[in-house]
Design an enzyme around this catalytic site. Structure first.
Site, PDB file in Angstrom:
ATOM      1  N   THR A 145      -0.246   0.720  -4.871  1.00 26.63           N
ATOM      2  CA  THR A 145      -1.403   1.152  -4.647  1.00 26.63           C
ATOM      3  C   THR A 145      -2.115   2.110  -5.711  1.00 26.63           C
ATOM      4  O   THR A 145      -2.372   1.734  -6.673  1.00 26.63           O
ATOM      5  CB  THR A 145      -1.695   1.678  -3.067  1.00 26.63           C
ATOM      6  OG1 THR A 145      -0.818   2.619  -2.941  1.00 26.63           O
ATOM      7  CG2 THR A 145      -1.382   0.694  -2.098  1.00 26.63           C
ATOM      8  N   THR A 178       1.428   4.536   3.097  1.00 25.92           N
ATOM      9  CA  THR A 178       2.745   3.824   2.948  1.00 25.92           C
ATOM     10  C   THR A 178       3.324   4.247   2.044  1.00 25.92           C
ATOM     11  O   THR A 178       3.150   4.175   0.584  1.00 25.92           O
ATOM     12  CB  THR A 178       2.763   2.201   2.980  1.00 25.92           C
ATOM     13  OG1 THR A 178       1.840   1.826   3.889  1.00 25.92           O
ATOM     14  CG2 THR A 178       3.949   1.723   3.204  1.00 25.92           C
ATOM     15  N   GLU A 264       0.999  12.537  -5.102  1.00 25.86           N
ATOM     16  CA  GLU A 264      -0.602  12.795  -5.386  1.00 25.86           C
ATOM     17  C   GLU A 264      -0.685  14.574  -5.753  1.00 25.86           C
ATOM     18  O   GLU A 264      -0.305  15.479  -5.145  1.00 25.86           O
ATOM     19  CB  GLU A 264      -1.015  12.808  -4.115  1.00 25.86           C
ATOM     20  CG  GLU A 264      -1.390  11.408  -4.019  1.00 25.86           C
ATOM     21  CD  GLU A 264      -1.989  11.057  -2.420  1.00 25.86           C
ATOM     22  OE1 GLU A 264      -2.618   9.926  -2.277  1.00 25.86           O
ATOM     23  OE2 GLU A 264      -1.951  12.074  -1.719  1.00 25.86           O
ATOM     24  N   ASN A 392      -7.470  13.401  -2.788  1.00 26.13           N
ATOM     25  CA  ASN A 392      -7.638  13.101  -1.268  1.00 26.13           C
ATOM     26  C   ASN A 392      -9.094  13.494  -0.556  1.00 26.13           C
ATOM     27  O   ASN A 392      -9.360  12.936   0.329  1.00 26.13           O
ATOM     28  CB  ASN A 392      -6.557  13.843  -0.523  1.00 26.13           C
ATOM     29  CG  ASN A 392      -5.001  13.069  -0.630  1.00 26.13           C
ATOM     30  OD1 ASN A 392      -5.058  11.951  -0.011  1.00 26.13           O
ATOM     31  ND2 ASN A 392      -4.244  13.613  -1.278  1.00 26.13           N
ATOM     32  N   THR A 397     -14.879   5.993   0.606  1.00 24.66           N
ATOM     33  CA  THR A 397     -14.861   4.497   0.972  1.00 24.66           C
ATOM     34  C   THR A 397     -15.909   3.977   0.571  1.00 24.66           C
ATOM     35  O   THR A 397     -16.974   4.469   0.746  1.00 24.66           O
ATOM     36  CB  THR A 397     -14.165   4.414   2.520  1.00 24.66           C
ATOM     37  OG1 THR A 397     -15.211   5.233   3.161  1.00 24.66           O
ATOM     38  CG2 THR A 397     -12.903   4.522   2.739  1.00 24.66           C
TER      39      THR A 397
END
Lengths: 397, 397
Positions: A145, A178, A264, A392, A397
């Site tokens: 991803t 995930t 991350e 983060n 979105t």
């Protein structure tokens, strides 16, 4: 070569359109007839539909293939999520000409968004056609991803091979769920033995990994054995078993290191080792508490030793320890002895400088002893950086 | 006026030289003869020397004064730390002409560094001389470490007054430990009643507070009652008790809000309310897990609702919940219903926009229901920002 390094496996990765980026996002791994499988799944009570489905099929004892879609996690999607996961695997099994209940599914991506079933079912024929004994790298790329690099590993045992691929940069990365891990071997291992290898060689390694202390709804580790390399089954207590276990462990360890290095915003890897606890469980819990402490993680980012922060995390881990028995070393430098920070640390005689050097490297080794118990444990984490907040926090979105 | 708002108290704050900044760093609060006291202390197993000393003296039942030094936490300092804390309070009692065992101590600052006893003992006479019935503001300033503003609160009951002061910006801020809270009243309350008021009115409020999930070695909440306002003791079950309890709760609530607003790097306050759990303990644990999740905290920083991250935190809190029974609302907007994110959320029909507005304000209200149980709980936290990383990561000793 990753998951297709061992004989008896074919894999593929194609672009189905799940990701807006246009990168490959649909992957398939399948073993020859007779392949056995074992699995480890997230401990989060909120579990994605594909986790429920894969867990159930593995429990029923049959699994030789897995489809992986990247873009939607199919978590928090209610009954529709279960129907979609089931339909995807049934249609895949039909194209693969295998029994309907041997195909597992892993999904990674946005939580809550339904699977784009039109695109998924439409892309399945092309995915199956793309299967190749050299498809490992395509598979490893298509499961990513926000990972910046594919994670692949291989190892050799005595006449057997082990391969693996993984993805995951946070337990949940920007709105994307995930950690997924796939390990294959061409050894022949019956199902319960394979599950034992997964529990012994892979579980402790991946459980030690923590990017942000968050447990995804989709975490899955799958281990497949094709039996293509040798005719005889590998039995417990034999040298062949030990060799296979070591090779599986080696692949797992390599994937864990690759995962944290690509975590991350991670610039410094934290390796926490705890000894002297009353049990391994206690030791693991202490190690995880230290690796997950925002104050320890920011200290690692800043390259500042801050032994008080490590003590703080040990003392509030929830494990009963005697504070006066706690020793902490950064690299080779003792920064806490018997619960006390040596006065020399504040006296500018070089102790703090040595600790600072140990805290400044790409890998920071923290060794903690909490008493005379036999319990040992470890955790692998990373620092907390501006980039973690950016990745983060700025993602919308 | 803070802690000297009620009658029967004197306070002072002076510069003793514990802090390199030269700001005031030595504080004293003392109540008239007959003052009773109650306390709450850190649950961290690693406890600073002054915590051990104050806890022991309160248990013995006598306490009417407290000295507070800011600059060194006197934690992880071994036996020397205990000796230093004891000496400091004995000499203070001597100057105050009170019994040696009625003086408590709170320390905040660097963990591991010994108390500078020369400076401390040398400054005690000036500190005692500075005592004044108007010394509350000086006291509130001298207890600060990296706080940007003093935290003071007052409330009135029926003929009684309550005042308070607090400090703390992280459970441990840059290498500096501690949340310290001091609440005073001029009501007359015997010791066990006062402890009950502390447990009922202050404990749940300060336990709900979390800046970074880290529990300091020095956290202390002290409640003093001078009895100067009224001749009769306040007894449980009376209207006077209820009025006093409400006033103490009001001061506590105000201090909690001021603490989180000044928390390290906090730009958005997270107010998490959980209902429907099997017990209040379960509900508190879920609320804290959501407030401490780095993914929820960075989402709050970015103003992105990310309901999947909240679900993730609920599911991995360690509390048994039925995922299908979880509802989540951001402000007035339902973003999870029965464990499922409504498909409308991804359809661009305004649901996500409403959630984003609720996530963008200075106070973010998250209401979570996890079933039909009677347990409720809450947590107050903040976002995880670049400033948090800067404050905790760039600080070097």
């Amino acid at each position: 070569v990753s998951v297709t390094y061992p004989a008896g496996f074919r894999a593929a990765g194609i672009t189905a359109g799940f990701k807006r980026s246009g990168r490959s996002d649909f992957a398939l791994l399948t073993g020859d007839a007779g392949t056995t499988a074992a699995g480890l799944f997230t401990t989060n009570l909120v579990q994605a539909a594909p986790v429920r489905l894969s867990r159930e099929r593995l429990r029923a004892g049959r699994a030789g293939a897995v489809i992986v879609n990247s873009g939607q996690a199919n978590a928090a999607t209610g009954e529709q999520g279960d129907r979609d996961a089931r339909a995807a695997t049934l249609v895949a099994a039909d194209h693969l000409r295998v029994d309907p209940d041997v195909v597992l599914q892993c999904s990674t991506g946005v939580i809550g968004e339904p699977l784009p079933m039109d695109a998924l079912l439409g892309a399945l024929p092309a995915l199956v056609s793309a299967l190749s004994p050299d498809g490992g790298p395509d598979f490893a790329r298509a499961i990513l991803t926000t990972d910046t690099v594919p994670k692949e590993a291989t190892a050799d045992g005595d006449g057997i091979r082990v391969g693996g691929a993984a993805k995951g940069v946070g337990m949940i990365s920007p709105n994307l769920a995930t950690m997924l891990v796939f390990v294959t071997t061409d050894a022949a291992v019956e199902r319960t033995g394979l599950q034992r290898l997964a529990e012994e060689q892979l579980k402790p390694r991946f459980n030690a990994l923590t990017v942000d202390g968050c447990t995804s709804t989709n975490d899955t580790v799958l281990l497949f054995a094709s039996g293509a390399a040798v005719e005889r089954e590998v039995l417990t207590g034999t040298r062949a078993w030990d060799g296979l276990a070591a090779a599986i462990g080696e692949v797992g360890e390599s994937l864990v290191r690759q995962l944290i290095a690509d975590g991350e915003g991670v610039g410094h890897v934290l390796l926490i080792e705890v000894a002297g606890a009353r049990s391994d469980t206690d030791a693991d819990r202490i190690a995880k508490a230290v690796a997950d402490s925002p104050l320890v993680k920011t200290a690692a980012f800043g390259g500042d030793p801050n032994p008080g922060r490590i003590l703080q995390a040990v003392g509030s881990s929830g494990v009963q320890v005697e504070p006066g028995a706690v020793d902490v070393a950064l690299g080779d430098t003792a920064v806490v002895e018997g619960g006390t920070i040596p006065p020399a640390y504040f006296a500018g005689d070089g102790l703090a400088d040595a600790a600072r050097r140990a805290m400044g490297g790409p890998e920071i080794h923290v060794r903690i002893s909490v008493g005379g118990g036999a319990g040992t444990g470890r955790a692998i984490g990373g620092d907390l950086s501006y980039d973690y907040v950016r990745i983060n926090g700025e993602y919308t979105t």
